[in-house]
Design an enzyme around this catalytic site. Structure first.
Site, PDB file in Angstrom:
ATOM      1  N   TYR A 142       0.814  -1.218   0.000  1.00 40.43           N
ATOM      2  CA  TYR A 142       0.000   0.000   0.000  1.00 40.43           C
ATOM      3  C   TYR A 142       0.852   1.276   0.000  1.00 40.43           C
ATOM      4  CZ  TYR A 142      -3.947  -3.095   1.047  1.00 40.43           C
ATOM      5  OH  TYR A 142      -4.882  -4.074   0.999  1.00 40.43           O
ATOM      6  N   LYS A 192       4.018 -15.240   1.526  1.00 36.54           N
ATOM      7  CA  LYS A 192       4.066 -16.065   0.314  1.00 36.54           C
ATOM      8  C   LYS A 192       5.535 -16.239  -0.065  1.00 36.54           C
ATOM      9  CE  LYS A 192       1.131 -17.072  -2.368  1.00 36.54           C
ATOM     10  NZ  LYS A 192       0.626 -18.449  -2.630  1.00 36.54           N
ATOM     11  N   ASP A 225      -2.154 -18.094   1.476  1.00 33.33           N
ATOM     12  CA  ASP A 225      -3.341 -18.715   0.870  1.00 33.33           C
ATOM     13  C   ASP A 225      -3.768 -19.944   1.662  1.00 33.33           C
ATOM     14  OD1 ASP A 225      -0.915 -19.821   0.037  1.00 33.33           O
ATOM     15  OD2 ASP A 225      -1.667 -20.422  -1.928  1.00 33.33           O
ATOM     16  N   ASP A 249      -4.866  -7.300   5.726  1.00 35.58           N
ATOM     17  CA  ASP A 249      -6.116  -6.630   5.389  1.00 35.58           C
ATOM     18  C   ASP A 249      -7.187  -7.681   5.078  1.00 35.58           C
ATOM     19  OD1 ASP A 249      -7.914  -4.711   4.715  1.00 35.58           O
ATOM     20  OD2 ASP A 249      -6.862  -3.965   2.947  1.00 35.58           O
ATOM     21  N   ASP A 253     -10.214  -9.362   7.890  1.00 32.49           N
ATOM     22  CA  ASP A 253     -11.640  -9.226   7.578  1.00 32.49           C
ATOM     23  C   ASP A 253     -12.304 -10.600   7.535  1.00 32.49           C
ATOM     24  OD1 ASP A 253     -11.602  -6.530   7.507  1.00 32.49           O
ATOM     25  OD2 ASP A 253     -12.350  -6.332   5.455  1.00 32.49           O
TER      26      ASP A 253
END
Ligand code: NAD
Length: 368
Positions: A142, A192, A225, A249, A253
């Site tokens: 970001y 990852k 993942d 993020d 959620d």
């Protein structure tokens, strides 16, 4: 008997409504537990723009730097949507996070038994769930450069860059290890590393901090993942999860929704240690200003009250009092008190924002 300084920023929409209930809880702790809070109140978001022409004045920012903790309600609303980007209410919140350098975002996912039916997962999978996601908040994709959209016509390229330094990884890792030590002493790091160099560095630095500073904490690694899959398959396997800004993020959620309503979710954002030895800190509910129900007395104050419980634990070193407050919230839910957002899927007595506050305070009294 400590004296703790707290800056309260109720903000917009339902922010002031839920904060009114938090202020009653603070009064209760002052009167009954003799914990003295030095509370100041100020404006952030749309209401600050209305008064000062900016969503966060320099004077409010200075106050935020000086206090032990900041507690924020919510910002935003439809009337501010047309403002210039720099004047929008959310910029006030972003300025606080940026200038306080709040790099560790703590998002608990805790399932209160009385609300287990609310989850989209089966009751036995979420009942009793209590995990903590630590998301790196000030770096990563970001913020990384280069970024932008280049080229023209049919040949444009959108670019964002994931970039992490050793220091950025180590400091959020330390926050997560510290938390794990206060909980079940287990930390799972997600990245990852199989396809991203930033993930390789992330994993190496987690191992480094673990071996050199926190060998007593159980550390595991998971690809993000696979972590997402495990979160919905068997979330109770986790204690603390630490991950980067982007994965955090998404995963926080996802974990939040395991537990049901937005009106129940608190959060904390922590930064570097101050002279007091405690971190710079901003506490806020995950929800926004909910303009659709603002002023109707329907807002659930629990997320904001639970955010204050996090402040008791992480800024004021009052872990027992935090647990006490969380227990009071759990009790009122078990007794069937429900604000409107909690009523659809689970049985109970519908109450207003202030009646929910009454019930929590009555419970605090009852447990004394
Ligand atoms: P929202 O979280 O405000 O509301 C989403 C839905 O959840 C609405 O139906 C709302 O009524 C409900 N809801 C939220 N909190 C609740 C509570 N405590 N009790 C009962 N119901 C609750 O998200 P949104 O509608 O996408 O955004 C509204 C405004 O809030 C926008 O201006 C947005 O930019 C802003 N926002 C601010 C923050 C923040 O201050 N941290 C976070 C998200 C959105």
């Amino acid at each position: 008997m400590g004296k703790f300084s707290l800056l309260i920023l109720p903000g917009d929409g339902i922010g002031p409504e839920v904060m009114t209930e938090v202020k009653r809880v603070i009064d209760w702790f002052e009167q009954r537990r003799k914990i003295i809070f030095n509370v100041e109140e100020d404006l952030v978001g749309g209401c600050a723009y209305d008064k000062y022409g900016t969503p966060l004045s320099d004077s409010t920012m200075n106050k935020a730097h000086k206090v032990d903790a900041v507690l924020l309600g919510a910002v935003g609303g439809p009337i501010y949507e047309k403002l210039h980007f720099d004047k929008q209410p959310e910029r006030g919140l972003l300025r606080l996070r940026k200038e306080m350098d709040l790099y560790a975002n703590l998002r608990p996912a805790q399932c209160f038994d009385a609300l287990a039916d609310f989850s989209s997962l089966k009751k036995d999978i979420v009942s009793g769930l209590d995990i903590m996601i630590v998301r790196e908040l000030t770096s990563g994709i970001y913020f990384g450069e280069p970024r932008g959209i280049e080229g023209h016509g049919d040949n444009r390229v959108g670019i964002n860059t994931t970039r992490y330094t050793t220091n950025e990884i180590r400091r959020v890792a330390r926050s997560a290890f510290e938390l794990a030590r206060k909980r079940d002493n287990r930390l799972c790091s997600m990245e990852k590393a199989n396809v991203m160099e930033s993930g390789v560095l992330w994993r190496e630095e987690l191992k480094y901090v673990h071996e050199n500073e926190y060998p007593d904490v159980e550390l595991s690694h998971m690809y993000a993942d696979a972590g997402a899959m495990q979160l919905v398959r068997w979330p109770k396997q986790f204690d603390v999860i630490v991950t980067d800004n982007l994965f955090g993020d998404i995963l926080s959620d996802c974990a939040a929704m395991l537990t049901g309503s937005l009106g129940m979710l608190p959060s904390a954002s922590l930064g570097t240690l101050m002279d007091s030895g405690l971190p710079k800190a901003l506490y806020e509910p995950v929800h926004g200003s909910a303009p659709d129900i603002a002023g109707l007395g329907q807002a659930n104050p629990c997320a904001c009250i639970l955010s204050f419980a996090m402040a008791l634990r992480y800024s004021f070193d009052k872990g027992n009092e935090a647990t006490y407050l969380e227990q009071a919230v759990q009790n009122v839910l078990s007794e069937g008190f429900r604000t409107k957002d909690l009523i659809q899927a689970s049985k109970g007595k519908e109450v207003s924002t202030s009646e929910m506050g009454d019930a929590i305070i009555n419970n605090l009294e009852k447990m004394r």
